[in-house]
Design an enzyme around this catalytic site. Structure first.
Site, PDB file in Angstrom:
ATOM      1  N   GLU A   1    -116.313  53.470 -29.689  1.00 34.91           N
ATOM      2  CA  GLU A   1    -116.425  54.919 -28.801  1.00 34.91           C
ATOM      3  C   GLU A   1    -117.955  54.617 -28.063  1.00 34.91           C
ATOM      4  O   GLU A   1    -117.730  54.292 -27.061  1.00 34.91           O
ATOM      5  CB  GLU A   1    -115.592  55.466 -29.317  1.00 34.91           C
ATOM      6  CG  GLU A   1    -115.560  56.797 -28.380  1.00 34.91           C
ATOM      7  CD  GLU A   1    -115.351  57.916 -28.756  1.00 34.91           C
ATOM      8  OE1 GLU A   1    -113.833  57.963 -29.347  1.00 34.91           O
ATOM      9  OE2 GLU A   1    -115.287  59.032 -28.402  1.00 34.91           O
TER      10      GLU A   1
ATOM     11  N   ASP B   1    -118.497  58.311 -34.909  1.00 36.16           N
ATOM     12  CA  ASP B   1    -118.524  59.589 -35.241  1.00 36.16           C
ATOM     13  C   ASP B   1    -119.931  60.727 -34.805  1.00 36.16           C
ATOM     14  O   ASP B   1    -120.444  61.654 -34.246  1.00 36.16           O
ATOM     15  CB  ASP B   1    -117.845  60.136 -36.843  1.00 36.16           C
ATOM     16  CG  ASP B   1    -116.291  59.134 -36.652  1.00 36.16           C
ATOM     17  OD1 ASP B   1    -115.064  59.960 -35.587  1.00 36.16           O
ATOM     18  OD2 ASP B   1    -116.620  58.949 -37.549  1.00 36.16           O
TER      19      ASP B   1
HETATM   20  O1  TRH Z   1    -119.693  52.245 -35.686  1.00 29.75           O
HETATM   21  P1  TRH Z   1    -118.227  52.334 -34.939  1.00 29.75           P
HETATM   22  O2  TRH Z   1    -117.154  51.421 -35.392  1.00 29.75           O
HETATM   23  O3  TRH Z   1    -118.003  53.392 -34.906  1.00 29.75           O
HETATM   24  C1  TRH Z   1    -116.604  53.920 -34.351  1.00 29.75           C
HETATM   25  C2  TRH Z   1    -115.583  54.182 -33.163  1.00 29.75           C
HETATM   26  O4  TRH Z   1    -115.679  55.636 -33.239  1.00 29.75           O
HETATM   27  C3  TRH Z   1    -114.233  54.222 -33.950  1.00 29.75           C
HETATM   28  O5  TRH Z   1    -113.630  55.300 -32.605  1.00 29.75           O
HETATM   29  C4  TRH Z   1    -114.047  55.544 -34.444  1.00 29.75           C
HETATM   30  O6  TRH Z   1    -112.644  55.666 -34.981  1.00 29.75           O
HETATM   31  C5  TRH Z   1    -114.844  54.954 -35.960  1.00 29.75           C
HETATM   32  O7  TRH Z   1    -115.924  54.444 -35.656  1.00 29.75           O
HETATM   33  C6  TRH Z   1    -114.438  56.024 -36.668  1.00 29.75           C
HETATM   34  O8  TRH Z   1    -118.768  51.962 -33.314  1.00 29.75           O
HETATM   35  P2  TRH Z   1    -119.267  52.813 -32.145  1.00 29.75           P
HETATM   36  O9  TRH Z   1    -118.184  54.206 -31.638  1.00 29.75           O
HETATM   37  O10 TRH Z   1    -119.483  52.407 -30.632  1.00 29.75           O
HETATM   38  O11 TRH Z   1    -120.680  53.335 -32.894  1.00 29.75           O
HETATM   39  C7  TRH Z   1    -121.557  52.801 -33.189  1.00 29.75           C
HETATM   40  C8  TRH Z   1    -122.516  53.922 -32.786  1.00 29.75           C
HETATM   41  O12 TRH Z   1    -123.763  53.486 -33.989  1.00 29.75           O
HETATM   42  C9  TRH Z   1    -122.977  54.007 -31.497  1.00 29.75           C
HETATM   43  O13 TRH Z   1    -123.442  55.493 -31.103  1.00 29.75           O
HETATM   44  C10 TRH Z   1    -124.691  53.174 -31.269  1.00 29.75           C
HETATM   45  C11 TRH Z   1    -125.302  53.435 -32.962  1.00 29.75           C
HETATM   46  N1  TRH Z   1    -126.087  51.919 -33.119  1.00 29.75           N
HETATM   47  C12 TRH Z   1    -127.615  52.595 -33.412  1.00 29.75           C
HETATM   48  O14 TRH Z   1    -128.500  53.351 -32.943  1.00 29.75           O
HETATM   49  N2  TRH Z   1    -128.322  51.120 -33.323  1.00 29.75           N
HETATM   50  C13 TRH Z   1    -127.254  50.183 -33.683  1.00 29.75           C
HETATM   51  O15 TRH Z   1    -128.277  49.584 -34.167  1.00 29.75           O
HETATM   52  C14 TRH Z   1    -126.140  49.220 -33.863  1.00 29.75           C
HETATM   53  C15 TRH Z   1    -125.167  48.251 -34.091  1.00 29.75           C
HETATM   54  C16 TRH Z   1    -125.336  50.568 -33.204  1.00 29.75           C
END
Ligand code: TRH
Length: 386
Positions: A282, A27
């Site tokens: 996402e 989010d």
């Molecule tokens: O963390 P998520 O599982 O988020 C999820 C999805 O958005 C899902 O659709 C939603 O319903 C739920 O949350 C509530 O995976 P996502 O979407 O890939 O988000 C991870 C974020 O973290 C992304 O912006 C990348 C960031 N990130 C970093 O900046 N550094 C890191 O080391 C890692 C591992 C991730």
């Protein structure tokens, strides 16, 4: 697609974005990208309201977790608490993922002489109905306010995907020297010619032990970059020991390194620098597509298996042009095994065999996605038409 960034009209300059962190990082990950793209690519004055600064600070380390108000670059970041302050309403209000605006803020919106443009930014899906619902208006009864549904998506009849104006140029400029510098900044060894480098960002996944076993048995050396949280916990469990400080865990053909939580821009580079990326949710799923590397997606699990249709809808679009069909089937089998505890060992070996073609396909796919424009630009165009 090469276009000029849409300009924001003076009377639409101030944007409020509201973000509630339901769980994980997606989010805030999406909202933070949108805030930056609106400010940096379009010159908007953005105020971002976030209810969980601790999660936010992981992907943006300059965030102070105890400040009520702060600035990151030109973006104003406000802690969103239950006792919502009385503030000037912005001209454009983005309610991310139906997070429900504070009642007092909605009242203030209704009192404005010119009603603000109110956007509900929805979750991403490749399903066909998204095109029909994108931009739909939902007038509020007994009010001058209308909420508009804005759906990100994969086709020109949706809102497109978040993408910085410079992203594809920066991605293209990320050469082997930049990559070597990136690995050294992480304290990870430079590449050897015969290894496959893989990033792992996943939820708890019952297929992971079998995949780790497959990698450990070869035939190629696999260097695995493991992100913090569920991925690290499961890898350690499988090895039966913790990562030794900054050193790797090794067995057979598999060497695994634990990564710290990276700032968002560095996370993007990780996806550019690896041969294959395992991503989830996402935002990382979208970034893997812009990275133009073969990737495997673990979809966010939802009640009553709603996510099955979402996964299939994406695979249908993504694989439509991947020929021959047997190659598309190999990718589909691997993804399904990863999501639904299938035969990931066989799935991986087939996927790996087709890796070069999947990589070529990823480049074509990214330029196809670009045809849908990018989310911030499409939002600005939509708002300007109001
Ligand atoms: O963390 P998520 O599982 O988020 C999820 C999805 O958005 C899902 O659709 C939603 O319903 C739920 O949350 C509530 O995976 P996502 O979407 O890939 O988000 C991870 C974020 O973290 C992304 O912006 C990348 C960031 N990130 C970093 O900046 N550094 C890191 O080391 C890692 C591992 C991730």
């Amino acid at each position: 697609m090469r276009y000029n960034a849409a300009t924001i009209e003076m009377n639409m300059r101030r944007w409020d974005i509201f973000c509630r962190v339901v769980d994980n990082y997606g989010d805030i990950g999406v909202c933070w990208r949108l805030a930056r793209q609106l400010a940096e690519d379009h010159g908007a004055d953005v105020r971002l309201w976030v209810d969980d600064l601790a999660s936010f600070s992981k992907l943006c380390p300059s965030i102070s977790t105890d400040a009520t108000e702060q600035h990151v670059g030109s973006i104003e970041v406000r802690r969103w608490t239950d006792d919502f302050p009385s503030v000037d309403v912005a001209e454009v209000v983005v309610e991310a993922f139906a997070c429900e605006l504070p009642a007092s803020y909605i009242d203030a919106m209704a009192r404005r002489e010119v009603a603000p443009v109110w956007i509900n930014l929805e979750y991403l899906s490749a399903e066909g109905w998204v095109e029909d619902c994108h931009r739909l208006a939902s007038p509020r009864s007994n009010s001058t306010l209308t909420k508009h549904f804005f759906f990100p998506g994969f086709t020109p009849r949706t809102g497109g995907l978040p993408r910085e104006r410079r992203l594809l140029a920066d991605r293209a400029a990320f050469d082997s020297a930049a990559e070597a510098e990136f690995w050294s900044s992480l304290g990870t060894p430079g590449r050897s010619a015969d290894e496959t480098r893989i990033s792992l960002f996943c939820y708890e996944n019952t297929a992971l032990p079998e995949l780790l076993r497959t990698w450990s048995e070869g035939p190629c050396a696999v260097r695995l970059l493991v992100t913090p949280g569920a991925a690290t916990a499961q890898v350690q469990r499988w090895f039966g020991r913790e990562f030794p400080g900054t050193g790797p865990l090794e067995t057979g053909f598999l060497t695994a390194h634990a990564l710290p939580f990276l700032p968002q821009a560095a996370f993007d580079r990780l996806l550019w620098a690896c041969d294959v990326n395992f991503v989830r949710g996402e935002d990382s799923f979208v970034r893997a597509q812009w990275a133009q590397r073969p990737f495997v997606w673990q979809i966010y699990p939802q009640a009553e298996n709603v996510h099955l249709a979402k996964l299939d809808a994406f695979l249908d679009r993504y694989l439509a042009e991947l020929k021959p069909p047997s190659m598309a089937e190999a990718v589909r089998r691997c993804w399904q095994a990863w999501n639904f505890d299938g035969d990931i060992g066989a799935g991986w070996l087939d996927f790996a065999e087709n890796r070069q073609s999947v990589e070529r396909h990823g480049k074509v796919w990214a330029s196809q996605l670009d045809q849908a424009g990018n989310l911030a630009n499409n939002l600005v165009c939509f708002v300007s038409g109001k």
